[in-house]
Structure formats: structure tokens, C-alpha cells
Design a protein around this motif. Structure first.
Motif, PDB file in Angstrom:
ATOM      1  N   LYS A   1     135.503 -14.074  19.571  1.00  0.00           N
ATOM      2  CA  LYS A   1     135.695 -15.499  19.326  1.00  0.00           C
ATOM      3  C   LYS A   1     136.339 -16.230  20.510  1.00  0.00           C
ATOM      4  N   ASP A   2     137.256 -15.567  21.209  1.00  0.00           N
ATOM      5  CA  ASP A   2     137.989 -16.228  22.290  1.00  0.00           C
ATOM      6  C   ASP A   2     138.253 -15.231  23.416  1.00  0.00           C
TER       7      ASP A   2
ATOM      8  N   SER B   1     136.955 -20.529  24.363  1.00  0.00           N
ATOM      9  CA  SER B   1     136.556 -20.371  22.963  1.00  0.00           C
ATOM     10  C   SER B   1     135.035 -20.377  22.860  1.00  0.00           C
TER      11      SER B   1
ATOM     12  N   ASN C   1     133.251 -20.659  19.990  1.00  0.00           N
ATOM     13  CA  ASN C   1     132.806 -21.602  18.962  1.00  0.00           C
ATOM     14  C   ASN C   1     131.525 -21.112  18.293  1.00  0.00           C
ATOM     15  N   THR C   2     130.396 -21.746  18.552  1.00  0.00           N
ATOM     16  CA  THR C   2     129.145 -21.361  17.873  1.00  0.00           C
ATOM     17  C   THR C   2     128.455 -20.172  18.527  1.00  0.00           C
TER      18      THR C   2
END
Length: 483
Positions: A130-131, A176, A178-179
Motif C-alpha cells: 500500500k505504501d 502511496s 492508492n488504487t
């Protein structure tokens, strides 16, 4: 049966057994049809102490890369990296461990002289990414990079292309997805030099995501959070208000939910501060009894703050509470190891703050050559000096290892309690040992009118002289405020 025939049959059985044993051994080392691999685990955790040896290369874990099922889980906590190789040069340079060893001091970094350099890293488990957080060695240049992920180390999914770091940015870069979140066993970091030359210097590369759900049980609606970013550009640290915080705010650099369901607070040496009057940066909660009701101002003797029962009756009537107890379960995970002698290894993990002074500050301090930390408090007289009291060990800059001290990652509890002019701080270790100190505040001045109080909890880094990315970190498992 003749003796010659008996010997021949026995030899044949032994030969078949040896071939079967050889076949099974080959399966263990190469994997079933190439879908399993044995990976050396160099570190079980990215939270290392200042003296920890991270080269546990004798540990081995097996992963099944045939399992390509996408993950779906909540939370974004550190994903352990267990090994790395430079596929550009075809080497497993021993210094590559500095990319992910949890040590963010300047002495622990990896640098390439040429571009591009492709570094492939193995995760300890399949994870939903995710990050990413990258702490760069040089802040006065743009650093160029790309990141990709893979389940089988052959087919790569681009995550970040044409990446460029911030310039003259004193905190780590947060990236990040994100999608574009992906499930992976492997990461590939491609370093493409910087805006000055072909070099790439990385102090720490961190991956965040999940492989199982996680959550915490701490109520956050009556707190706001100070972090060392400045997203609104006002020159001061950002304040994450009560509603935003309780709805799940996180930043992998400073505040997130741990895999074991605690709240992690982290603060590096440099960053934006809460005001011009403070010397240090923090990731810290500030008690807000208004619980998001902004009709009550943050400051003042009002329903957002509390007072001692030694205060005038009018103040007690107007305040949001009278006297208070703060109960906390916590583990300090990391302290600084660079900087001035008097600043190394110290962090404030709890406070009572008044208008401008601090009736109590609770310190944890561990020196680099000690494997256990000390705990002490400071009591500040209104408009006056600090008085220090040791609960465990010593706060001295050359303190010896406290025999009854608390190690990094060791859970313990603390309570800060005020009744009238009596302040009591109690430390309880997991083995049941209790350490307590009561301070008489009858001559401290807080019983005069207009003095309001609020609790603080988190990490308030007491070091501003060390390496830029050196840091303090603690995980809180319970934060309970009572009035």
C-alpha cells in the motif's frame, strides 16, 4: 536363495533408497516444479535496537510462490524485507542490508555509483502493498527511481514509474499506491541517479501493507494528533483533528496501526514543530475533551480542558473535568543513537501540559551501550524550574545499564494520576514489579485561577542534534484518560 542372489537384491534395494533420498533432497532445495523457494531470513523485524546484530542468515523460511491469490486486508504496517540482491551487478553485497535494517543513521546506508541499479528484495510473506517510505541520503537533489512488484520474481508489475523524490525536504518521502495496490512476494527498486550525478544513496527503504487484518481498541475521538509534516503550508506541524483521527487517519512515517494491534508513534530528528517555542519535533496526541465539538475553544478553562481540584471552585465548574488519570500500555521500540551526549536515547512518552508549563513529563531513556532503559519524570513549577525524579535507573548521560530497566520492545504500563496537589506516576512492568513516585505540588502554583490541563501521549523526540533520519518510536496498546 543363493548367497550371491541375496547380496544382489540387497544392493538393489539400497540403490533405490539412495535415489529416492536424493530426489527428495532436490525437491526441498529447488521447490516442487519451481514453485517453492527457501529464503534466508536476515531479520525478523525492522525495529532493531541500537546494538542489535541483524545478520541472522542461518534462519530459513519457505514461501510458496505458486499461491497467486490476491490479498484483501485492512491496515498498513511494516512488511519485513528478508533479503536483497543487486541484479544489475549480479551480487548480494553485504551492505545491501543497510537498505532495510531499521537503522536510519548516516552510517547505515547503501549507495550506488552508477545508474541504473536494480535491487530485488524478498518479503517474509505474501503481502498487499500500500505504501513505501524512502529516506534519502541527500536532500539537496532530486533522486530518481522506479518500484515494481512480483509474485514469482519473473513477471513484474510496475507500481511507481519515473519516480522523483522531493528536494530540500527534511523528512522521508511517502509514496502511496492508492488504487495501484498489488499483492507481491518480491519488490524491485530501480535507482536512476540524481539531478547532480549518477549516484543513488538510500538510508532506508520501507514497505507498508498487510497480509492480515489489524485494528486497535484505543478511542481517539477525544484526542488530536501533532505530526511533523506541514501539508497546509503554515510553517508549523500539522494537527489532525479529533474526527479525522478517529475515522482512521494514518501516515506510515509517523502514525499507523501495528500488526499486533497497537498504535505506532514515530518521530525523526528533524521536521516541522508545533510552535516557535519548542526545540523538538513529535508525533503526539493532545487530549481534547470536547470530542470534536468546535464550539469549545482548544485553550482556556472550558469544557475542552480540565483542572486540579485545588483550583478555585469557579474554574472547577467551568472545566471539562476535575483531576485526572491517564492509564497507558506501551512498548518503546527505538531511540536515537546519534547527536549530543545529553540528547541521545531520550524520549517523552506522556505528559500533563498546563497553559505554558508542564506539571509532569514522563521520560524513557536508553543509552547506546545499555540494553535496558531508564524511566524518570520532570515536574515544572509554574513559571519556574524543573525538578527531576528517577523511577527506574538514572537519567545521567553516562548511566550504567539499569538492572531493573526496561528493554526496547518490552511492554509496560504507566499511570499518571492527579488528585488536588498530589501528583503520582506509577510504572508497572509485565513481571509485576511496580515503581512509583508522588510529588507534592502544593507550592507549584497550579492551584491559582486560570490554569487549565490536558494529557499528552505519544513520542516527543528529545533530540535535535543527531542524524536527520534518526528516530524514536513507541507502540501504544492502551490509552485511557479519566476525569
Amino acid at each position: 536363495m543363493s548367497r550371491a542372489l541375496y547380496i544382489l537384491l540387497t544392493f538393489s534395494i539400497l540403490l533405490v533408497s539412495c535415489k529416492e533420498l536424493s530426489f527428495h533432497n532436490e525437491q526441498k532445495s529447488t521447490g516442487d516444479s519451481g514453485t517453492k523457494t527457501n529464503v534466508p531470513v536476515e531479520s525478523e523485524s525492522q525495529d532493531t535496537t541500537n546494538t542489535e546484530d541483524t545478520s541472522n542468515s542461518d534462519k530459513v523460511t519457505e514461501i510458496d510462490i505458486s499461491d497467486t491469490t490476491p490479498l484483501s486486508c485492512n491496515g498498513s504496517y511494516p512488511i519485513t524485507i528478508v533479503s536483497a540482491e543487486n541484479i544489475t551487478t549480479g551480487t548480494t553485497d553485504a551492505n545491501l542490508i543497510h537498505l532495510y535494517d531499521g537503522d536510519k543513521t548516516n552510517d547505515s546506508h547503501w549507495q550506488s555509483e552508477n545508474k541504473p541499479q536494480e535491487i530485488v528484495m524478498q518479503l517474509n510473506n505474501k503481502a498487499l502493498l500500500k505504501d513505501f517510505v524512502i529516506s534519502w541520503q541527500k536532500q539537496d537533489v532530486y533522486n530518481y527511481f522506479e518500484i515494481a512488484s512480483s509474485l514469482d520474481k519473473e513477471n513484474w508489475q510496475p507500481l511507481i514509474t519515473n519516480g522523483q523524490s522531493k528536494k530540500n525536504y527534511i523528512i522521508a518521502d511517502k509514496l502511496s499506491l492508492n488504487t495501484n495496490q498489488q499483492t507481491a512476494y518480491f519488490l524491485k527498486l530501480t535507482l536512476n541517479g540524481n539531478s547532480l550525478n549518477n549516484q543513488s544513496g538510500v538510508i532506508e527503504f520501507e514497505a507498508f501493507g498487510c497480509h492480515q487484518d489489524t485494528q486497535h481498541d484505543i478511542e481517539l475521538i477525544d484526542w488530536y494528533l501533532s505530526v511533523q509534516t506541514d501539508e497546509d503550508g503554515n510553517g508549523k506541524s500539522d494537527s489532525i483533528k479529533e474526527s479525522t483521527l478517529s475515522e482512521g487517519y494514518e501516515d506510515p512515517r509517523f502514525f499507523y496501526v501495528s500488526e499486533d494491534e497497537g498504535l505506532v508513534f514515530s518521530s525523526t530528528i528533524k521536521g516541522y514543530k508545533t510552535s516557535e517555542n519548542t526545540s523538538y519535533v513529535r508525533s503526539e496526541l493532545r487530549e481534547m475533551l470536547r470530542k470534536g465539538n468546535s464550539s469549545h475553544k482548544t485553550q482556556g478553562v472550558n469544557k475542552n480542558n480540565w483542572v486540579f481540584s485545588s483550583a478555585p471552585q469557579l474554574d472547577q465548574n467551568n472545566a471539562g473535568g476535575v483531576d485526572g488519570i491517564l492509564n497507558v500500555d506501551v512498548a518503546v521500540n527505538h531511540v536515537t543513537s546519534t547527536g549530543e551526549d545529553y540528547q541521545i536515547g531520550r524520549v517523552i512518552i506522556g505528559q500533563i501540559h498546563a497553559n505554558d508549563d508542564e506539571p509532569v513529563r514522563l521520560y524513557y531513556r536508553k543509552l547506546p551501550n545499555n540494553d535496558k532503559g531508564s524511566i524518570y519524570i520532570a515536574h515544572e513549577i509554574l513559571d519556574g524550574d524543573d525538578s527531576y525524579y528517577s523511577l527506574i535507573g538514572s537519567r545521567d548521560n553516562s548511566a550504567s545499564n539499569p538492572t531493573n530497566g526496561i528493554e526496547l520492545n518490552e511492554k509496560f504500563s504507566y499511570q499518571i494520576k492527579v488528585v488536588g496537589n498530589e501528583l503520582t506516576v506509577t510504572i508497572t512492568k509485565e513481571n509485576g514489579d511496580v515503581f512509583s513516585k508522588t510529588v507534592d505540588m502544593s507550592k507549584s502554583g497550579y492551584d491559582k485561577g486560570g490554569q487549565y490541563m490536558y494529557f499528552k501521549a505519544g513520542v516527543y523526540n528529545q533530540n535535535n542534534s543527531g542524524d536527520l533520519h534518526d528516530y524514536v518510536q513507541a507502540t501504544f496498546y492502551k490509552i485511557e484518560n479519566l476525569h
